[in-house]
Structure formats: C-alpha cells, structure tokens
Write a protein that holds these residues in place. Structure first.
Motif, mmCIF file in Angstrom:
data_model
loop_
_atom_site.group_PDB
_atom_site.id
_atom_site.type_symbol
_atom_site.label_atom_id
_atom_site.label_comp_id
_atom_site.label_asym_id
_atom_site.label_seq_id
_atom_site.Cartn_x
_atom_site.Cartn_y
_atom_site.Cartn_z
ATOM 1 N N ASP A 212 -20.007 -13.584 7.737
ATOM 2 C CA ASP A 212 -19.098 -12.434 7.768
ATOM 3 C C ASP A 212 -17.832 -12.721 6.965
ATOM 4 O OD1 ASP A 212 -17.957 -9.989 8.542
ATOM 5 O OD2 ASP A 212 -16.992 -10.922 10.286
ATOM 6 N N ILE A 213 -17.530 -11.868 5.986
ATOM 7 C CA ILE A 213 -16.348 -12.039 5.134
ATOM 8 C C ILE A 213 -15.517 -10.753 5.202
ATOM 9 C CG2 ILE A 213 -15.518 -12.654 2.832
ATOM 10 C CD1 ILE A 213 -18.397 -13.581 2.205
ATOM 11 N N PRO A 214 -14.573 -10.656 6.135
ATOM 12 C CA PRO A 214 -13.769 -9.428 6.252
ATOM 13 C C PRO A 214 -13.006 -9.114 4.970
ATOM 14 C CG PRO A 214 -13.464 -10.855 8.163
ATOM 15 C CD PRO A 214 -14.202 -11.660 7.149
ATOM 16 N N HIS A 215 -12.960 -7.844 4.621
ATOM 17 C CA HIS A 215 -12.245 -7.418 3.416
ATOM 18 C C HIS A 215 -10.746 -7.352 3.692
ATOM 19 C CE1 HIS A 215 -11.095 -5.391 -0.195
ATOM 20 N NE2 HIS A 215 -10.747 -4.278 0.434
ATOM 21 N N HIS A 216 -9.979 -8.037 2.862
ATOM 22 C CA HIS A 216 -8.514 -8.062 3.000
ATOM 23 C C HIS A 216 -7.905 -7.418 1.756
ATOM 24 C CE1 HIS A 216 -4.751 -10.577 4.269
ATOM 25 N NE2 HIS A 216 -4.418 -9.381 3.814
ATOM 26 N N PRO A 217 -7.499 -6.152 1.843
ATOM 27 C CA PRO A 217 -6.973 -5.474 0.652
ATOM 28 C C PRO A 217 -5.575 -5.949 0.289
ATOM 29 C CG PRO A 217 -6.728 -4.058 2.558
ATOM 30 C CD PRO A 217 -7.481 -5.271 3.026
ATOM 31 N N ASN A 218 -5.223 -5.813 -0.971
ATOM 32 C CA ASN A 218 -3.874 -6.131 -1.452
ATOM 33 C C ASN A 218 -3.126 -4.810 -1.653
ATOM 34 O OD1 ASN A 218 -1.543 -6.864 -2.845
ATOM 35 N ND2 ASN A 218 -2.572 -8.403 -4.089
ATOM 36 N N LEU A 219 -2.454 -4.336 -0.595
ATOM 37 C CA LEU A 219 -1.777 -3.040 -0.666
ATOM 38 C C LEU A 219 -0.561 -3.082 -1.581
ATOM 39 C CD1 LEU A 219 -1.938 -1.691 3.006
ATOM 40 C CD2 LEU A 219 -3.605 -1.484 1.163
ATOM 41 N N ILE A 220 0.070 -4.241 -1.687
ATOM 42 C CA ILE A 220 1.225 -4.369 -2.578
ATOM 43 C C ILE A 220 0.809 -4.054 -4.014
ATOM 44 C CG2 ILE A 220 2.959 -5.953 -3.501
ATOM 45 C CD1 ILE A 220 3.477 -5.181 -0.607
ATOM 46 N N LYS A 221 -0.321 -4.598 -4.419
ATOM 47 C CA LYS A 221 -0.833 -4.349 -5.765
ATOM 48 C C LYS A 221 -1.410 -2.944 -5.886
ATOM 49 C CE LYS A 221 -4.065 -6.239 -9.175
ATOM 50 N NZ LYS A 221 -5.074 -7.321 -9.438
ATOM 51 N N GLN A 222 -2.124 -2.514 -4.851
ATOM 52 C CA GLN A 222 -2.788 -1.204 -4.889
ATOM 53 C C GLN A 222 -1.803 -0.061 -5.085
ATOM 54 O OE1 GLN A 222 -5.523 -0.556 -1.616
ATOM 55 N NE2 GLN A 222 -5.250 1.664 -1.699
ATOM 56 N N TYR A 223 -0.657 -0.134 -4.411
ATOM 57 C CA TYR A 223 0.343 0.937 -4.493
ATOM 58 C C TYR A 223 1.510 0.575 -5.423
ATOM 59 C CZ TYR A 223 -2.124 3.054 -0.567
ATOM 60 O OH TYR A 223 -3.085 3.624 0.233
ATOM 61 N N ASN A 224 1.370 -0.550 -6.106
ATOM 62 C CA ASN A 224 2.414 -1.000 -7.033
ATOM 63 C C ASN A 224 3.780 -1.067 -6.336
ATOM 64 O OD1 ASN A 224 3.465 -1.873 -9.500
ATOM 65 N ND2 ASN A 224 3.925 0.201 -10.185
ATOM 66 N N ILE A 225 3.798 -1.710 -5.172
ATOM 67 C CA ILE A 225 5.028 -1.861 -4.393
ATOM 68 C C ILE A 225 5.933 -2.889 -5.067
ATOM 69 C CG2 ILE A 225 5.997 -2.469 -2.144
ATOM 70 C CD1 ILE A 225 4.303 0.035 -2.030
ATOM 71 N N GLN A 226 7.184 -2.525 -5.284
ATOM 72 C CA GLN A 226 8.164 -3.411 -5.892
ATOM 73 C C GLN A 226 9.145 -3.918 -4.828
ATOM 74 O OE1 GLN A 226 7.834 -4.027 -9.272
ATOM 75 N NE2 GLN A 226 5.999 -2.735 -9.101
ATOM 76 N N LYS A 227 9.896 -4.962 -5.197
ATOM 77 C CA LYS A 227 10.873 -5.538 -4.272
ATOM 78 C C LYS A 227 11.881 -4.495 -3.810
ATOM 79 C CE LYS A 227 13.906 -9.545 -3.726
ATOM 80 N NZ LYS A 227 14.480 -10.761 -4.372
ATOM 81 N N LYS A 228 12.238 -3.559 -4.691
ATOM 82 C CA LYS A 228 13.220 -2.536 -4.344
ATOM 83 C C LYS A 228 12.716 -1.573 -3.270
ATOM 84 C CE LYS A 228 11.714 0.595 -8.056
ATOM 85 N NZ LYS A 228 12.099 1.300 -9.288
ATOM 86 N N HIS A 229 11.394 -1.521 -3.082
ATOM 87 C CA HIS A 229 10.821 -0.630 -2.065
ATOM 88 C C HIS A 229 10.851 -1.246 -0.673
ATOM 89 C CE1 HIS A 229 8.321 0.767 -5.728
ATOM 90 N NE2 HIS A 229 9.339 1.587 -5.577
ATOM 91 N N LEU A 230 11.055 -2.563 -0.600
ATOM 92 C CA LEU A 230 10.933 -3.286 0.664
ATOM 93 C C LEU A 230 12.292 -3.569 1.287
ATOM 94 C CD1 LEU A 230 8.226 -5.839 -0.512
ATOM 95 C CD2 LEU A 230 7.858 -3.804 0.896
#
Length: 342
Positions: A212-230
C-alpha cells in the motif's frame, strides 16, 4: 469480518486542512481551492457511510481493506474498499453524488444533474473493472488466481439513479448502499469453492499492507502557493490570531490567553503535509520561532518521530498516515449554516 486496514483521512484531505490552517485569511476562500476540498471531503464522508453499512454484514470470513493504493508495472491504482475472502475478492467503488445520476452503459457515461447543474463523470463501472484488471495483474506476481467481483455503491441515500439501458448486469454492479448486504450475500452464495488457504489469506493480507502506497499530493505546487500567501507566525487554534509564544514551557496566546499544550506537534505535522517528509532541528526552530536547540530537541523527542543521521545532520521523518490526528481543525470550519445566506 475483520477490518485489516481501517479508513483514515487520506493525505489529500489532511493536506487541505493543513493548507487552510496556514493560508492567510484572504486566500482561504479561493473558489477552486474550496470546491476541490469539498469534493474530496464529500467523497470521504460517503466512503465512511458505506464502511458503516459494510461493518454490519454478518460474515466472519471477510477481510476488509479500506483505501488501498497498489503499484503494478510502475503505475498506481486505487481501490476504495477491497474485500478478501477464501472464495472471491470484491472491489467496492464508492460514489457520493447528490441529485440525480443518469448512467448510460452503452456510452460509458455517468451524468449528474443537481440544482440545474449538469456534470459528466468517468464511468464508475468501467473504472471498477479497470481496477479489477490491475488487481488481477498484481496478484499474478504472487501466483494467485481468484475470482474478482466489482460493485459500484452510491452512498447518498437521497440520490436518484437512472439507468438508460435495460441491462440486468448493471443492476448487479451499480447499487445503493442500502442493498449492499443483499449483493454481498448473493456473491457469497455464488462462490462456494475455497480458493485460498488460511496461509495464502495471511500472505495476501500482508502483501496488500506492505504494498500500500498512499498518495501524498503537493498542494503547494498544485496551487502555486507562494510565501506571501502563507501566514508568518504561530496561529492560535482558538482565536486564529498570530499571537502565540512559548512561555514557561507552554504555548500561550497573547490575544485570547489560551494555553495550547501540543501546538508544536500540529505545526510540525503541517510542515510534513505541505512541504517535506523530513525536518531538522534548525528547520523546526525557524518554524516555531525557538532559539534553543536543546528545547527543540526535547520537543522533537517527545513526538517519538523516527530519524536518520546524528547530531546537527539528524533528520526527523514524517509519521505514517494513520498517526496523523483525525480531528484537525481549520478556520471557518464551525461557521453556522445560516451564514451561507447572509
């Protein structure tokens, strides 16, 4: 019936919750972000509802695996629920769609009509059959051959299901959760020949767990989250203000005076979910605004994380998915439903 692998929140939901906790307020209501999260969350709730129905089925020789993701030929395939028995396997694909769904087996098309909105989806029956093909190939590496059945279960009790063609096979494939027991009983009555021994069942169950290999998405990359958003700072989970400091071995909010015992654990786990599956003492200090390496060492040690390396080169490893809290909170979660109409 034995549940070998219980269903926990998948990484995708844990990651969204962590993202909402770390995004600045103005970005939390981004339409695409909230729509995606609501879709995954609805699917998870539907799966939990079907899990409950399945748990009531009186069959002591069923072994249940929830949310399994295996690999074959360098490609992963996901199964919502897998039932293992000595006589057959059953793949259960779960759909939580509101309104009316119309299924056309000739066109392999599923259409949802809800509130005047029409949405087309992948053919769930064909999807389950594709999973069956992958599972059959996966079993071949263990020299196992066993009948595999598929069921597509609609988890929403208010959903109206319309099947465009009069196909009796589809009525045994696309079902409501209320009739799950009847269909499992029919499969049990149909498959009476023992195919797998107790040892083979044990070996298969272990192979599924280890594969079993659970899928771990990269939401930071997927939504192009920048430091200014956090958010830059430590957020109080009570008042959601960035006014928390560590004073006298306690996390204390200057705004609402709340004391949060294990706040550092949530922040470190959020880092694992959003950024990396390892973290160092130095990175933790930057994350938690702590100057002392020894204090940080104590906090990390208290989390009982596995690690590699020694001294300053030591890297602490993210825990397995079942060790993440299931009651994660995030801003806006507890708003009154009446606020939707304000």
């Amino acid at each position: 019936m034995f549940t070998v692998k219980y269903r926990t929140k998948p990484y995708v939901i844990l990651c969204y919750e962590a993202l909402f906790r770390n995004l600045k307020e103005g970005y939390r209501t981004h339409r695409k972000l909230t729509e995606d999260f609501n879709r995954f969350n609805a699917g998870y709730r539907g799966e939990k509802d079907v899990d409950y129905n399945l748990s009531l089925f009186p069959h002591k020789n069923f072994y249940i695996f929830h949310n399994i993701r295996l690999k074959i030929h360098n490609k992963n395939f996901q199964i919502d629920t897998l039932i293992v028995s000595k006589t057959f396997l059953c793949i259960v694909e779960i759909k939580n769609l509101a309104g009316t769904i119309e299924y056309d087996p000739e066109l392999h098309q599923l259409v949802q009509i809800n509130g005047g909105k029409i949405t087309a989806f992948q053919d769930p029956v064909l999807q389950a059959e594709t999973q069956k093909m992958h599972l059959k190939a996966w079993l071949q590496q263990f020299n196992m051959s066993i009948p595999i059945e598929t069921l597509v279960v609609s988890s929403n009790p208010s959903t109206i299901i319309k099947i465009q063609q009069d196909d009796p096979v589809i009525y045994r494939k696309l079902i409501r959760k209320e009739s799950l027991h009847l269909h499992l009983k029919a499969l049990t009555d149909n498959y009476t020949e023992t195919v797998l021994s107790n040892i083979q069942i044990k070996n298969l169950n272990n192979a599924i767990l280890s594969g079993d290999i659970p899928h771990h998405p990269n939401l930071i990359k997927q939504y192009n989250i920048q430091k200014k958003h956090l958010i830059d700072g430590i957020v109080c989970p009570s008042c959601w203000q960035t006014a928390v400091e560590r004073i006298n071995k306690k996390w204390t909010c200057r705004s609402c005076t709340a004391e949060i015992k294990l706040l550092h654990e949530r922040i470190i786990l959020d880092y694992f979910l959003l950024f990396n599956n390892t973290i160092t003492n130095r990175q933790c200090r930057e994350l938690l605004k702590i100057d002392s390496p020894s204090v940080m060492y104590y906090l990390l040690k208290s989390m009982k994380l596995h690690y590699v390396g020694k001294n300053s080169a030591r890297k602490y490893l993210a825990p397995s998915i079942e060790n993440y809290p299931q009651n994660s909170d995030y801003p806006g979660k507890h708003k009154s439903v009446f606020q939707l109409f304000d």
